[in-house]
Scaffold this motif. Structure first.
Motif, short mmCIF file in Angstrom:
data_model
loop_
_atom_site.label_atom_id
_atom_site.label_comp_id
_atom_site.label_asym_id
_atom_site.label_seq_id
_atom_site.Cartn_x
_atom_site.Cartn_y
_atom_site.Cartn_z
N VAL A 221 -21.10 -16.33 4.63
CA VAL A 221 -20.95 -17.43 3.86
C VAL A 221 -21.09 -17.16 2.21
O VAL A 221 -20.27 -17.55 1.22
N GLY A 222 -22.17 -16.69 2.12
CA GLY A 222 -22.27 -15.99 0.75
C GLY A 222 -21.12 -15.03 0.04
O GLY A 222 -20.73 -15.61 -0.98
N THR A 223 -20.76 -14.38 0.86
CA THR A 223 -19.50 -13.45 0.46
C THR A 223 -18.52 -14.51 0.23
O THR A 223 -17.69 -14.31 -0.75
N LEU A 224 -18.14 -15.32 1.10
CA LEU A 224 -17.08 -16.20 0.97
C LEU A 224 -16.96 -17.22 -0.11
O LEU A 224 -16.10 -17.72 -0.49
N SER A 225 -18.44 -17.32 -0.63
CA SER A 225 -18.60 -18.24 -1.68
C SER A 225 -18.58 -17.72 -3.07
O SER A 225 -18.76 -17.98 -4.22
N GLY A 226 -18.17 -16.20 -2.98
CA GLY A 226 -18.08 -15.59 -4.23
C GLY A 226 -19.21 -14.79 -4.88
O GLY A 226 -19.28 -14.16 -5.66
N LEU A 227 -19.92 -14.58 -3.91
CA LEU A 227 -21.36 -13.80 -4.09
C LEU A 227 -21.41 -12.59 -3.77
O LEU A 227 -20.67 -12.08 -3.10
N ARG A 228 -21.74 -11.87 -4.57
CA ARG A 228 -22.08 -10.17 -4.18
C ARG A 228 -23.30 -10.30 -3.18
O ARG A 228 -24.56 -10.48 -3.60
N VAL A 229 -23.25 -10.00 -1.89
CA VAL A 229 -24.12 -10.00 -0.87
C VAL A 229 -24.66 -8.79 -0.35
O VAL A 229 -23.99 -7.75 -0.19
N LEU A 230 -25.75 -8.58 -0.18
CA LEU A 230 -26.38 -7.38 0.47
C LEU A 230 -27.32 -8.01 1.64
O LEU A 230 -28.00 -8.77 1.42
N LEU A 231 -26.92 -7.41 2.83
CA LEU A 231 -27.38 -7.80 4.04
C LEU A 231 -27.86 -6.38 4.67
O LEU A 231 -27.54 -5.39 4.80
N CYS A 232 -29.37 -6.68 4.72
CA CYS A 232 -30.44 -5.72 5.34
C CYS A 232 -30.89 -5.72 6.34
O CYS A 232 -31.61 -6.89 6.73
N GLU A 233 -31.06 -5.01 7.46
CA GLU A 233 -31.45 -5.11 8.75
C GLU A 233 -32.61 -3.84 9.08
O GLU A 233 -32.17 -2.85 8.68
N ALA A 234 -33.62 -4.31 9.55
CA ALA A 234 -34.84 -3.47 9.54
C ALA A 234 -34.52 -2.25 10.72
O ALA A 234 -34.78 -1.17 10.67
N SER A 235 -33.80 -2.78 11.63
CA SER A 235 -33.47 -1.79 13.01
C SER A 235 -32.06 -1.16 12.56
O SER A 235 -31.44 -1.31 11.49
N GLN A 236 -31.50 -0.35 13.52
CA GLN A 236 -30.39 0.13 13.25
C GLN A 236 -29.11 -0.56 13.86
O GLN A 236 -28.07 0.14 14.04
N GLN A 237 -29.33 -1.82 14.41
CA GLN A 237 -28.21 -2.41 14.93
C GLN A 237 -28.56 -3.96 14.59
O GLN A 237 -29.45 -4.62 14.48
#
Length: 565
Positions: A27-43
């Motif tokens: 939703v952040g990306t679709l709203s025009g934001l530069r988004v970084l999604l960080c996941e602590a695991s590998q999946q």
């Protein structure tokens, strides 16, 4: 920029890639934001990946268009009856924003859901719905992810057939009927053929259903729209400037540190406290040591990060602080205990009762998984006393039991492993299981006498809407009742387990984290299991964790987009 590096200047930072985090990022990306999604695991996926994937969304558009007639007003009455007053406005915000959130996800993100023609709420109270309020993700073709298919956490092995082929509830029924009609035979053949081709290129089948389909579709949508996704990075602290959260400090896989500035804020979606030992002791108390179905990576990181800035954990309206499922313990797999969640496929069927070691029934076996375990805990507040599912060998062959699938011809290996107990007489079965034999005999005599008439005056199995739904619609006069009298007799032990967090960070209607005084911490949001459940201590229906998780992921991202830097 290297694909494993972290951009140091973005708009919105999302921590955690379950359903809530993936939704917030999309939703952040679709709203025009530069988004970084960080996941602590590998999946990606967390606990969502191993769930049924159902979302509880009152008044949703697909349900209304299908003619099911559910309304937000009806759901509000229902929740008022179960959970009392809405003290902080979060529940009202969920009811108001959920239909909007899922409309947006479909229209802008291409994330569809299918409303259930019959999937009743779990309790009978004014405003309860039988149809349309619960929605499920349609199957997803994992091949669309290419190499990123390996980034989707696999479902529980016991939810797959042929070792690696996912099947849903409808698939199971058609596979069982594969020789009953040409149509079902061709359906089964297509599933098996697709799986066989998949295994030439992939470690498991790529036709995904339930929570796995939801996670994979959300990941695909994020990647297709340019969301930056990073794996193996854990936030060690949040950054704050001029009274506003503006990023985070990270520990990278090689042990180095990195700092990311996020102008519109940070969304916490790390999955709650479920596997954090210290959090379990604090929030679950005497139940801290019961088994857990929660993803092992959910260590309470979001709660800890927010706590360093004064974020408050809501516990007053969450007794208990988690939601429950009964589990059986399968033979060890690779040295680890393997758990099977008994959701709805066996307990509600005709010809099964549940007893405690004292040999007495304690619950409507067709009740929801959460309320089944609630009754176990009411009998033993420590949660350490198992229940036993009692039935016949014929029942197991027809309906399955736990990880033993319907239609299984030989039960011998399950008996040899100790997963299933089987004896010629009830008395012998009771001795093997350590159940009071006289009491069990009396319980069965009473149950059988009423079951022959289609009645259960003790607990109402097959009389409530949900227990009829969980029964066998083709069995009369009661879809949930049949005598247990023709041996051999079988028993399976089940234990209490937690499956999701109820307690979590206090938030407002915009998903902003609140401090102990109820003041929002600007720039800091929480959703999913990091956020205290809007249901309080109630468990009203299927998908009441994922529905709010995705709704408040949407709410957080939209607020960040509209709030400005």
């Amino acid at each position: 920029m290297r694909p494993d590096s972290l951009p140091d200047d973005i708009d919105l930072l999302v921590l955690g890639a379950g359903a809530a985090g993936l939704t917030a990022a999309l939703v952040g990306t679709l709203s025009g934001l530069r988004v970084l999604l960080c996941e602590a695991s590998q999946q990606v996926g967390g606990t969502t990946a191993t769930s049924a994937g159902t979302v509880w969304v009152p008044g949703n558009t697909p349900g209304r268009e299908a003619g099911y007639g559910d309304t937000v007003a009806a759901a509000e009455r229902y929740l008022q009856a179960l959970a009392g007053a809405d003290t902080d406005g979060a529940r009202s915000a969920f009811l108001a924003r959920a239909p909007e959130a899922f409309d947006f996800l479909l229209a802008e993100g291409g994330i569809p859901f299918v409303p259930a023609a019959l999937h009743p709420d779990y309790l009978e109270a004014p405003g309860a719905a039988r149809s349309g309020r619960a929605m499920a993700p349609p199957p997803f073709d994992g091949r669309l992810l290419g190499r990123d298919f390996a980034r989707v956490r696999a479902p529980l092995p016991s939810f797959m057939v042929l070792g690696s082929m996912m099947v849903g509830k409808d698939d199971v029924q058609r596979l069982l009927r594969r020789y009953a009609s040409l149509r079902d035979f061709l359906y089964a053949a297509r599933l098996a053929g697709r799986w066989a081709v998949d295994r030439l290129r992939y470690p498991r089948g790529t036709r995904l259903v339930m929570g796995n389909a939801l996670v994979a579709r959300l990941l695909h949508a994020n990647l297709a729209r340019g969301t930056a996704v990073r794996y193996g990075v854990r936030a060690s602290s949040l950054l704050r400037a001029q009274g506003r959260v503006c990023g985070a400090q990270f520990v990278l896989p090689d042990g180095t540190q990195a700092r990311v500035r996020a102008h519109r804020g940070v969304v916490l979606a790390t999955g709650g406290f479920g596997q954090g030992a210290a959090w379990r002791r604090r929030l679950l108390g005497r139940l801290a040591d019961i088994r857990s179905l929660v993803f092992e990576g959910n260590q309470g990181d979001g709660l800890a990060l927010a706590g360093e800035l004064g974020g408050a954990v809501e516990t007053a309206h969450h007794a208990p602080a988690a939601f429950w499922q009964p589990v059986s313990v399968m033979p060890q797999q690779r040295g680890r205990e393997a758990l099977f969640p008994h959701l709805a496929m066996d307990r509600g069927k005709p010809g099964l009762i549940a007893v405690l070691p004292d040999g007495r029934r304690f619950v409507n076996e067709g009740a929801s998984y959460h309320h089944f375990v609630e009754a176990m805990i009411a009998a033993d507040p420590s949660g350490r006393t198992p229940a036993w599912l009692i039935c016949t060998e014929g029942f197991v062959r027809r309906y399955g039991l736990g990880a033993i699938r319907p239609g299984t011809r030989s039960l011998d290996r399950h008996v040899r492993s100790g997963y299933l107990l089987r004896e010629a007489s009830v008395a012998a079965l009771a001795r093997r299981a350590g159940i009071d034999a006289d009491a069990l005999d009396a319980t069965l005599r009473s149950y059988n006498a009423h079951a022959r008439q289609g009645e259960d005056p003790a607990f109402g199995k097959g009389h409530t809407v949900l227990s009829r739904f969980n029964g066998d619609a083709g069995h009369t006069p009661n879809p949930g009742l049949a005598p247990i009298e023709q041996g051999p007799f079988c028993a399976m032990q089940v234990w209490a387990a937690d499956a999701a967090s109820g307690a979590g960070l206090r938030t407002d209607a915009h998903a902003r984290v609140l401090d102990a005084h109820g003041t929002p911490i600007e720039g800091l949001y929480a959703c999913g299991n990091d956020m205290a459940s809007v249901m309080g201590s109630a468990y009203p229906g299927p998908g009441i964790t994922l529905g709010p998780a995705m709704t408040f992921g949407y709410v957080a991202a939209r607020h960040a987009a509209q709030a400005g830097g």
